[in-house]
Scaffold this motif. Structure first.
Motif, PDB file in Angstrom:
ATOM      1  N   LYS A 285       0.840  -1.199   0.000  1.00  0.00           N
ATOM      2  CA  LYS A 285       0.000   0.000   0.000  1.00  0.00           C
ATOM      3  C   LYS A 285       0.877   1.252   0.000  1.00  0.00           C
ATOM      4  O   LYS A 285       1.867   1.323   0.734  1.00  0.00           O
ATOM      5  CB  LYS A 285      -0.939   0.012   1.207  1.00  0.00           C
ATOM      6  N   TYR A 286       0.457   2.238  -0.812  1.00  0.00           N
ATOM      7  CA  TYR A 286       1.172   3.503  -0.924  1.00  0.00           C
ATOM      8  C   TYR A 286       0.218   4.649  -0.599  1.00  0.00           C
ATOM      9  O   TYR A 286      -0.943   4.636  -1.014  1.00  0.00           O
ATOM     10  CB  TYR A 286       1.684   3.735  -2.345  1.00  0.00           C
ATOM     11  N   GLY A 294       5.395   6.927  -6.914  1.00  0.00           N
ATOM     12  CA  GLY A 294       5.456   5.557  -6.417  1.00  0.00           C
ATOM     13  C   GLY A 294       5.367   4.572  -7.573  1.00  0.00           C
ATOM     14  O   GLY A 294       4.786   4.874  -8.619  1.00  0.00           O
ATOM     15  N   ASN A 315      -2.118  -4.658  -4.758  1.00  0.00           N
ATOM     16  CA  ASN A 315      -1.454  -3.362  -4.626  1.00  0.00           C
ATOM     17  C   ASN A 315      -2.523  -2.279  -4.622  1.00  0.00           C
ATOM     18  O   ASN A 315      -3.261  -2.127  -5.592  1.00  0.00           O
ATOM     19  CB  ASN A 315      -0.468  -3.147  -5.777  1.00  0.00           C
ATOM     20  N   GLN A 316      -2.621  -1.537  -3.516  1.00  0.00           N
ATOM     21  CA  GLN A 316      -3.616  -0.473  -3.375  1.00  0.00           C
ATOM     22  C   GLN A 316      -2.899   0.839  -3.076  1.00  0.00           C
ATOM     23  O   GLN A 316      -1.997   0.887  -2.236  1.00  0.00           O
ATOM     24  CB  GLN A 316      -4.614  -0.808  -2.263  1.00  0.00           C
ATOM     25  N   ASN A 317      -3.346   1.910  -3.751  1.00  0.00           N
ATOM     26  CA  ASN A 317      -2.608   3.167  -3.693  1.00  0.00           C
ATOM     27  C   ASN A 317      -3.549   4.348  -3.531  1.00  0.00           C
ATOM     28  O   ASN A 317      -4.648   4.373  -4.109  1.00  0.00           O
ATOM     29  CB  ASN A 317      -1.791   3.332  -4.978  1.00  0.00           C
ATOM     30  N   SER A 319      -3.563   8.521  -3.812  1.00  0.00           N
ATOM     31  CA  SER A 319      -2.912   9.757  -4.233  1.00  0.00           C
ATOM     32  C   SER A 319      -3.652  10.927  -3.601  1.00  0.00           C
ATOM     33  O   SER A 319      -4.814  11.188  -3.925  1.00  0.00           O
ATOM     34  CB  SER A 319      -2.922   9.887  -5.759  1.00  0.00           C
ATOM     35  N   MET A 326       1.498   7.388  -9.525  1.00  0.00           N
ATOM     36  CA  MET A 326       1.656   5.997  -9.125  1.00  0.00           C
ATOM     37  C   MET A 326       1.641   5.112 -10.367  1.00  0.00           C
ATOM     38  O   MET A 326       0.762   5.214 -11.213  1.00  0.00           O
ATOM     39  CB  MET A 326       0.528   5.565  -8.174  1.00  0.00           C
ATOM     40  N   THR A 328       1.698   1.095 -11.457  1.00  0.00           N
ATOM     41  CA  THR A 328       1.489  -0.227 -10.875  1.00  0.00           C
ATOM     42  C   THR A 328       1.351  -1.267 -11.978  1.00  0.00           C
ATOM     43  O   THR A 328       0.707  -1.031 -13.001  1.00  0.00           O
ATOM     44  CB  THR A 328       0.244  -0.232  -9.959  1.00  0.00           C
ATOM     45  N   SER A 345      -5.074  -4.396  -8.509  1.00  0.00           N
ATOM     46  CA  SER A 345      -4.411  -3.125  -8.254  1.00  0.00           C
ATOM     47  C   SER A 345      -5.428  -2.000  -8.338  1.00  0.00           C
ATOM     48  O   SER A 345      -6.324  -2.030  -9.199  1.00  0.00           O
ATOM     49  CB  SER A 345      -3.287  -2.893  -9.260  1.00  0.00           C
ATOM     50  N   VAL A 347      -5.766   2.497  -7.853  1.00  0.00           N
ATOM     51  CA  VAL A 347      -5.192   3.817  -7.603  1.00  0.00           C
ATOM     52  C   VAL A 347      -6.361   4.789  -7.478  1.00  0.00           C
ATOM     53  O   VAL A 347      -7.205   4.868  -8.372  1.00  0.00           O
ATOM     54  CB  VAL A 347      -4.247   4.271  -8.734  1.00  0.00           C
TER      55      VAL A 347
END
Length: 415
Positions: A285-286, A294, A315-317, A319, A326, A328, A345, A347
């Motif tokens: 995670k970002y 990222g 993958n979870q992001n 912003s 980002m 991914t 994923s 974003v």
């Protein structure tokens, strides 16, 4: 190369970095210079200054001060310099980290002059976690001038024999307000029925470049818990290559990233299922603010014959601004027909409805954003098995989101 598409390595290595080939003495008392943000973990504490294992430990045994002897380690367990154990070095060193497949690994292998060895014999369980503080320091003793840029090449070798268990925490810090380029290669051999918990946390500064390559080999019925935490940095590129070489093994790979300003964080993973009945789980995670960048590229390779494989990659992001970026790229490559594999994923930005809901109840916009960001990243932190670290990270993450300095009281680095 495809695995480096999100990080401009040529740009990172362009400055004229100095390398301490002559092993100039760099005076630092880590016990005085360092004040960790993760204290009181009841760990066995060790230091690596730049690329050298620090030999200044002093432990008290039955009232007597004895150098280089840690009473908290079980008999037969080794934590020390690679120089002191040539037999283990010849057997394991640079066998997983193949220089022909990665240029940075080759560069690190060529320039590394010291390193850290962790060896746990068969069926030995190390109850007390090993905490390793990596300190970057640029000014040598009696120097005619201050070194403006310094390149450091760290090496770590971890060997767990059959049935061995250990927990390790690596903390990266900088003790000089200078430009650093740190390359790091970690090789970990996890034997049959062995267990390795590996935590890597970075709290450096915006002038630091960190390129870390981790290679892990798992034998039958082994367990690996790998965690990467990036709280403060300049440019960071982490690579994980994990291979299942024995049936019934499992790994849990977690990562959390908090970046703002011009920071850049790139995590690249490759998990190879060579044999049947293995399980892998990834969650990264970002949270990106300002103009931070990222990147996450994860690949799961299921080879021919690796039936009954179970794999999940997520993958979870988040912003927080329109300027944050980002990238991914989750990937599955499967050559077996009896598997359960999935990847996903996302974003996105903060939920406007949730922000409105909290503001209607008297919570300020800034505090509402903080609560949502904390809730988002805490899913990763709550999965960490080292409880004191997990509790401390909840506090550090909140402090990070509030924009407070990551260094604790008494440190003059950021003043």
């Amino acid at each position: 190369m495809e695995r480096y598409k999100y990080t401009d390595v040529q740009k990172l290595f362009a400055p004229d970095y100095g390398v301490n080939l002559n092993r100039l003495q760099i005076p630092v008392d880590p016990y005085e210079a360092f004040r960790c943000d993760v204290p009181n973990l009841s760990t066995s504490l060790y230091f690596v200054v730049n690329d050298a294992f620090y030999r200044g430990e002093r432990y008290e045994v039955r009232g007597e001060r004895i150098p280089h002897a840690n009473p908290h380690l079980p008999e037969g367990v080794i934590v020390g310099s690679l120089h002191d154990y040539p037999e283990l070095l010849a057997k394991y060193y640079s066998k997983l980290a193949k220089t022909s497949e990665d240029a940075i690994t080759a560069l690190n292998t060529m320039l590394a002059q010291d390193g850290m060895l962790v060896y746990v014999p068969k069926n030995i369980k190390v109850d007390r976690a090993i905490q390793v503080i990596n300190i970057l320091k640029a000014t040598p003793q009696n120097a005619q001038r201050v070194v403006p840029d310094l390149m450091v090449n760290r090496r770590v070798l971890i060997v767990l024999e059959e049935g061995a268990e250990i927990k390790m925490l690596f903390c990266d810090h900088a003790a000089d307000d200078k430009n650093f380029l740190a390359t790091q290669v970690i090789e970990a051999y996890v034997g049959e029925n062995a267990s390795l918990d590996l935590y890597c946390m970075e709290e450096t500064h915006h002038k630091n470049v960190r390129v870390s390559n981790v290679y892990i080999d798992q034998q039958a019925n082994s367990r690996v818990n790998h965690n990467v935490i990036t709280l403060h940095n300049g440019t960071t590129r982490n690579k994980l290559d994990l291979t299942f070489s024995g049936e019934g093994a499992e790994c849990q790979c977690y990562g959390c990233v908090i970046a703002d300003k011009q920071q850049h964080v790139d995590n690249n993973t490759l998990i190879t299922h060579k044999v049947p009945h293995c399980t892998s789980n990834e969650l990264y995670k970002y949270v990106l603010d300002d103009k931070a960048v990222g990147a996450f590229a994860g690949r799961v390779l299921v080879e021919h014959g690796a039936q009954k494989t179970i794999s999940q990659m997520t993958n979870q992001n988040l912003s927080a601004t329109k300027e944050a970026r980002m990238y991914t790229q989750p990937m599955l490559e499967i050559y077996a027909d009896d598997v359960k594999c999935a990847h996903g994923s996302t974003v996105g930005q903060l939920n406007d409805a949730a922000l409105f809901y909290m503001r209607q109840r008297g919570i300020s916009l800034q505090e509402a954003k903080l609560l949502l960001q904390n809730a988002f990243i805490n899913e990763v932190i709550d999965k960490m098995q080292l409880e004191p670290l997990r509790d401390r990270l909840h506090y550090l993450v909140e402090k990070r989101f509030r924009g407070e300095l990551n260094k604790c009281a008494g440190c003059k680095l950021c003043k």
